[in-house]
Design a protein around this motif. Sequence first.
Motif, mmCIF file in Angstrom:
data_model
loop_
_atom_site.group_PDB
_atom_site.id
_atom_site.type_symbol
_atom_site.label_atom_id
_atom_site.label_comp_id
_atom_site.label_asym_id
_atom_site.label_seq_id
_atom_site.Cartn_x
_atom_site.Cartn_y
_atom_site.Cartn_z
ATOM 1 N N PHE A 296 11.804 -3.801 14.287
ATOM 2 C CA PHE A 296 10.745 -3.113 13.555
ATOM 3 C C PHE A 296 9.357 -3.709 13.832
ATOM 4 C CE2 PHE A 296 14.717 -2.672 11.202
ATOM 5 C CZ PHE A 296 14.810 -1.286 11.134
ATOM 6 N N GLY A 297 9.249 -4.444 14.944
ATOM 7 C CA GLY A 297 7.966 -4.999 15.345
ATOM 8 C C GLY A 297 7.597 -6.297 14.672
ATOM 9 N N GLY A 298 8.540 -6.906 13.938
ATOM 10 C CA GLY A 298 8.290 -8.165 13.262
ATOM 11 C C GLY A 298 8.832 -9.347 14.044
ATOM 12 N N GLY A 299 9.082 -10.432 13.338
ATOM 13 C CA GLY A 299 9.603 -11.628 13.990
ATOM 14 C C GLY A 299 9.793 -12.738 12.978
ATOM 15 N N GLY A 300 9.976 -13.948 13.487
ATOM 16 C CA GLY A 300 10.190 -15.095 12.615
ATOM 17 C C GLY A 300 11.217 -16.030 13.181
ATOM 18 N N HIS A 301 12.153 -16.448 12.336
ATOM 19 C CA HIS A 301 13.197 -17.377 12.720
ATOM 20 C C HIS A 301 14.568 -16.749 12.473
ATOM 21 C CE1 HIS A 301 10.222 -20.564 13.108
ATOM 22 N NE2 HIS A 301 9.710 -20.144 11.971
ATOM 23 N N ARG A 302 15.604 -17.413 12.950
ATOM 24 C CA ARG A 302 16.952 -16.865 12.844
ATOM 25 C C ARG A 302 17.366 -16.636 11.391
ATOM 26 N NH1 ARG A 302 21.169 -16.386 16.317
ATOM 27 N NH2 ARG A 302 23.240 -16.308 15.384
ATOM 28 N N LYS A 303 16.983 -17.526 10.488
ATOM 29 C CA LYS A 303 17.395 -17.407 9.082
ATOM 30 C C LYS A 303 16.293 -16.875 8.168
ATOM 31 C CE LYS A 303 21.475 -19.091 9.884
ATOM 32 N NZ LYS A 303 21.856 -20.414 9.391
ATOM 33 N N ALA A 304 15.076 -16.723 8.684
ATOM 34 C CA ALA A 304 13.960 -16.244 7.861
ATOM 35 C C ALA A 304 12.997 -15.474 8.749
ATOM 36 C CB ALA A 304 13.236 -17.405 7.189
ATOM 37 N N ALA A 305 12.747 -14.217 8.405
ATOM 38 C CA ALA A 305 11.897 -13.376 9.240
ATOM 39 C C ALA A 305 11.181 -12.357 8.370
ATOM 40 C CB ALA A 305 12.731 -12.681 10.314
ATOM 41 N N GLY A 306 10.298 -11.585 8.994
ATOM 42 C CA GLY A 306 9.553 -10.570 8.269
ATOM 43 C C GLY A 306 9.158 -9.436 9.189
ATOM 44 N N GLU B 131 0.864 -1.164 0.000
ATOM 45 C CA GLU B 131 0.000 0.000 0.000
ATOM 46 C C GLU B 131 0.907 1.222 0.000
ATOM 47 O OE1 GLU B 131 -2.641 -0.098 3.306
ATOM 48 O OE2 GLU B 131 -3.544 -2.020 2.762
ATOM 49 N N PRO B 132 0.434 2.368 -0.478
ATOM 50 C CA PRO B 132 1.308 3.546 -0.488
ATOM 51 C C PRO B 132 1.855 3.848 0.900
ATOM 52 C CG PRO B 132 -0.649 3.958 -1.810
ATOM 53 C CD PRO B 132 -0.872 2.631 -1.129
ATOM 54 N N GLY B 133 3.186 3.862 1.012
ATOM 55 C CA GLY B 133 3.830 4.156 2.282
ATOM 56 C C GLY B 133 3.854 3.018 3.277
ATOM 57 N N GLN B 134 3.399 1.830 2.878
ATOM 58 C CA GLN B 134 3.397 0.665 3.762
ATOM 59 C C GLN B 134 4.237 -0.440 3.130
ATOM 60 O OE1 GLN B 134 1.989 0.722 6.880
ATOM 61 N NE2 GLN B 134 1.628 2.892 6.373
ATOM 62 N N ILE B 135 5.299 -0.817 3.825
ATOM 63 C CA ILE B 135 6.303 -1.735 3.268
ATOM 64 C C ILE B 135 6.301 -3.047 4.045
ATOM 65 C CG2 ILE B 135 8.701 -1.990 2.561
ATOM 66 C CD1 ILE B 135 7.332 0.534 1.427
ATOM 67 N N ARG B 136 6.173 -4.150 3.324
ATOM 68 C CA ARG B 136 6.423 -5.470 3.911
ATOM 69 C C ARG B 136 7.818 -5.910 3.507
ATOM 70 N NH1 ARG B 136 0.907 -7.460 2.422
ATOM 71 N NH2 ARG B 136 1.876 -8.446 0.641
ATOM 72 N N VAL B 137 8.594 -6.367 4.470
ATOM 73 C CA VAL B 137 9.951 -6.799 4.155
ATOM 74 C C VAL B 137 10.151 -8.247 4.586
ATOM 75 C CG1 VAL B 137 10.824 -5.831 6.328
ATOM 76 C CG2 VAL B 137 12.417 -6.344 4.480
ATOM 77 N N SER B 138 10.704 -9.046 3.688
ATOM 78 C CA SER B 138 11.124 -10.414 3.992
ATOM 79 C C SER B 138 12.637 -10.406 4.143
ATOM 80 C CB SER B 138 10.722 -11.368 2.864
ATOM 81 O OG SER B 138 9.326 -11.386 2.692
ATOM 82 N N LEU B 139 13.136 -11.062 5.177
ATOM 83 C CA LEU B 139 14.564 -11.104 5.460
ATOM 84 C C LEU B 139 15.036 -12.555 5.449
ATOM 85 C CD1 LEU B 139 13.034 -9.038 7.732
ATOM 86 C CD2 LEU B 139 15.416 -8.339 8.038
ATOM 87 N N ARG B 140 16.189 -12.804 4.843
ATOM 88 C CA ARG B 140 16.793 -14.124 4.828
ATOM 89 C C ARG B 140 18.279 -14.009 5.147
ATOM 90 N NH1 ARG B 140 12.179 -14.786 4.696
ATOM 91 N NH2 ARG B 140 10.922 -16.121 3.328
ATOM 92 N N ALA B 141 18.859 -15.074 5.668
ATOM 93 C CA ALA B 141 20.274 -15.034 6.060
ATOM 94 C C ALA B 141 20.937 -16.364 5.806
ATOM 95 C CB ALA B 141 20.409 -14.663 7.535
#
Length: 343
Positions: free
Chosen positions: A303-313, A280-290
Amino acid sequence: MASVQHLTPQVTPELDAITAWLRDPGIDHFLVTSHVNPDGDGLASMLACGRILRSLGKQAWLVADGFLSPRYGYLPSIETVVPYRDGLEAELPVANVITVDVPTLSRLERVARLIPRHAAILKIDHHPSDDHFGRFNYVETDVSSTAELVYHLCAGLAIPFDAALGTWIYSGIAFDTGRFRFSSTTADALCIAGDMVRVGANPQLIAEQLFYEYRPTTLSLLAATLQSLECLLEGQLAILALDYSQLSQARYRDEDGDGFVDYAVSLQGVEVALFLREHEPGQIRVSLRAKHDFDVRAVAEVFGGGGHRKAAGARLSGTLQEAKARLVAEIQPRLRTSNERLA
């Protein structure tokens, strides 16, 4: 039906209390739900829990908020999962709740409105979280998936395994281990998956439906996404991004970008990858991998997200450039520390 050599579930007072509660003939009227826009593990675990409850003679309603991807249409009884709609709370006599793959109640979004104040909640999850919101909390962070925990719950309750139950549990494990390639792919996960094949799960069908059924427009979006590739921090951080003008085109669906971050993290020399979507305008979803030693969950939690050590959002507000800058500023010192540990 093929016989299954069950792994022995870890016997704990909590698990004993859960099975006794579920067997209690006076306990009935269950809501089963997962996080908003449920994924393969969440949906499969919901369906398996629905089977558990009905096998025990309970009434169960399966409800999820958000988008239900057509890719999951192969799952047996998927039509029993009801998308949340306004007014649904007046139709469901909910007294008890099972949440699956939900680290915090906020991840339920609108489905939380269906939960009465005094409802008893069973939380089944494998995400690290301090939010033990359930009366019962069946949480193990060292397993492959929530579906693996549901398998042990089935075994503990002596629920018969058949092709449908096998398909749900195999699908959940396959999805959350990324086709059995993530570090969460343990010997137990592989053993359980093998058991589910013996009772009728079809690995080829499941893999094709979960990972290899691309729409033509998905590949078009992938081409646009790969053109956005940036490599920063001496090539150790890779970033992909899509803005709202691209994602809002009618030919694209929300799910079309799922898995794109894996292309970035697969680059040689990359330790951390980001995929930013302005849904949405000005709203970003980010996926993180390591890879290796880096902990993207810790970054997501900032940033208020969560997940796992190698995969989060996580979700961020602002422009894509602002979100990138905030994420890079958080990752850079952590990456330096990670490099020093590996040196």
